[in-house]
Design a protein around this motif. Structure first.
Motif, mmCIF file in Angstrom:
data_model
loop_
_atom_site.group_PDB
_atom_site.id
_atom_site.type_symbol
_atom_site.label_atom_id
_atom_site.label_comp_id
_atom_site.label_asym_id
_atom_site.label_seq_id
_atom_site.Cartn_x
_atom_site.Cartn_y
_atom_site.Cartn_z
ATOM 1 N N UNK A 103 0.727 -0.968 -0.193
ATOM 2 C CA UNK A 103 -0.070 0.028 0.068
ATOM 3 C C UNK A 103 0.825 1.416 -0.215
ATOM 4 N N UNK A 104 0.599 2.490 -0.276
ATOM 5 C CA UNK A 104 1.167 3.736 -0.057
ATOM 6 C C UNK A 104 0.276 4.257 0.784
ATOM 7 N N UNK A 105 1.233 5.067 1.732
ATOM 8 C CA UNK A 105 0.896 6.169 3.062
ATOM 9 C C UNK A 105 1.538 7.464 2.474
ATOM 10 N N UNK A 106 0.532 8.559 2.398
ATOM 11 C CA UNK A 106 1.600 9.905 2.169
ATOM 12 C C UNK A 106 1.184 10.462 3.580
ATOM 13 N N UNK A 113 -5.832 11.861 -6.142
ATOM 14 C CA UNK A 113 -7.332 11.906 -5.285
ATOM 15 C C UNK A 113 -5.992 12.363 -3.749
ATOM 16 N N UNK A 114 -4.973 11.645 -4.108
ATOM 17 C CA UNK A 114 -4.055 11.686 -3.029
ATOM 18 C C UNK A 114 -3.639 13.092 -2.845
ATOM 19 N N UNK A 115 -3.470 13.372 -4.138
ATOM 20 C CA UNK A 115 -2.324 14.754 -3.960
ATOM 21 C C UNK A 115 -2.941 16.109 -3.850
ATOM 22 N N UNK A 116 -4.750 15.616 -3.725
ATOM 23 C CA UNK A 116 -5.998 16.637 -3.812
ATOM 24 C C UNK A 116 -5.742 16.701 -2.724
ATOM 25 N N UNK A 117 -6.139 16.124 -1.871
ATOM 26 C CA UNK A 117 -6.170 15.532 -0.312
ATOM 27 C C UNK A 117 -5.344 15.665 0.655
ATOM 28 N N UNK A 118 -3.800 15.630 0.102
ATOM 29 C CA UNK A 118 -2.549 15.819 1.373
ATOM 30 C C UNK A 118 -2.461 17.808 0.429
ATOM 31 N N UNK A 119 -3.087 18.667 -0.454
ATOM 32 C CA UNK A 119 -2.738 19.362 -0.215
ATOM 33 C C UNK A 119 -3.912 20.063 0.618
#
Length: 266
Positions: free
Chosen positions: A64-67, A92-98
């Motif tokens: 899995x990937x954790x950001x 999706x991950x990029x938008x949420x971490x932003x």
């Protein structure tokens, strides 16, 4: 995400045809449509990403990937739909971490190069392994976890939320249950009698003790919008309509309305 991805509706129709032809055990290969590996390292797809290994209750080791985000307001556990792999969820991950949210992108057994064969019971073990990693290994407080499920993944996280309530539950394009998707489009076939897996989202969310938000497209040609609204009603939750959006449109992957709905749950 649209590219050659069979819908759950089409899958249900194919299943009954296969079952009547005597290949009952083959149906799960038509419900679950994984894309395999190998995949790049998490740090290659998003700065700060970490490759992690989840250990399931039946002994599988899943990649899995954790950001993680420093001083994150919450962590979003993403349970994907029935097709693709975690690489498709990087936007999706990029938008949420932003937006100041940490993210864990899960791949179920059989997806993204992971071992095993997906089943409803297996996916329940997989998402529990993801939660266990976040709480035990990453040190995320349970009351700062948001579960996010896409389509079929909505049933997966709803089932988890009954046993382990999150801070919030966000469901994107959920169906009431898997058989209802098929029955809605193919009423002449006894889908409900034949499916091995139920994924009863509507029944599960009624038992969830957490705020629930349902996001769906009004032009969804795969999961009828009324089924997503029924899930929101059963959960006594909030509905977010994305006007004109179909099931696999980009706006329902990382669009503003979806990202805001998740961020507002934190």
């Amino acid at each position: 995400m649209r590219r050659r991805v069979l819908s759950v509706v089409a899958v249900a129709a194919i299943i009954v045809a296969v079952v009547f032809g005597g290949a009952f055990a083959f149906q799960r290969k038509l419900v679950f449509l994984p894309t395999g590996g190998p995949l790049p390292a998490a740090g290659e797809v998003l700065d700060g990403g970490r490759d992690v290994t989840l250990t399931t209750g039946d002994g599988l080791r899943l990649a899995a990937w954790h950001f993680p985000v420093e001083s994150a307001r919450a962590t979003v556990l993403v349970a994907p739909g029935n097709a693709g792999n975690r690489h498709l969820r990087v936007p999706l991950a990029r938008a949420l971490t932003a937006r100041g949210l940490s993210v864990l992108l899960l791949d179920y057994r059989g997806y993204g190069g992971n071992p095993g064969d997906p089943t409803e019971a297996g996916l329940a073990l997989d998402v529990r392994a993801a939660r266990e990693h976040l709480v035990r290994e990453a040190g995320v407080p349970p009351d700062r976890l948001i579960y996010f499920g896409e389509s079929l993944g909505s049933a997966v996280v709803a089932e988890l939320a009954v046993e382990h309530p999150p801070a919030a539950l966000v469901l994107r394009s959920p169906f009431t249950d898997l058989a209802s998707v098929g029955a809605r489009h193919y009423p002449f076939l006894p889908v409900r009698w034949l499916l091995l897996d139920e994924f009863p989202t509507e029944r599960l969310v009624a038992r969830v003790d957490a705020p629930v938000t349902v996001v769906y497209g009004t032009a969804d040609s795969i999961v009828p919008p009324e089924q997503s609204r029924a899930v929101a009603t059963a959960a006594r939750g909030r509905s977010v309509e994305v006007t004109g959006a179909d099931h696999n449109d980009r706006v329902l992957l990382d669009g503003t309305r979806l990202i805001e709905a998740i961020a507002e749950s934190a």
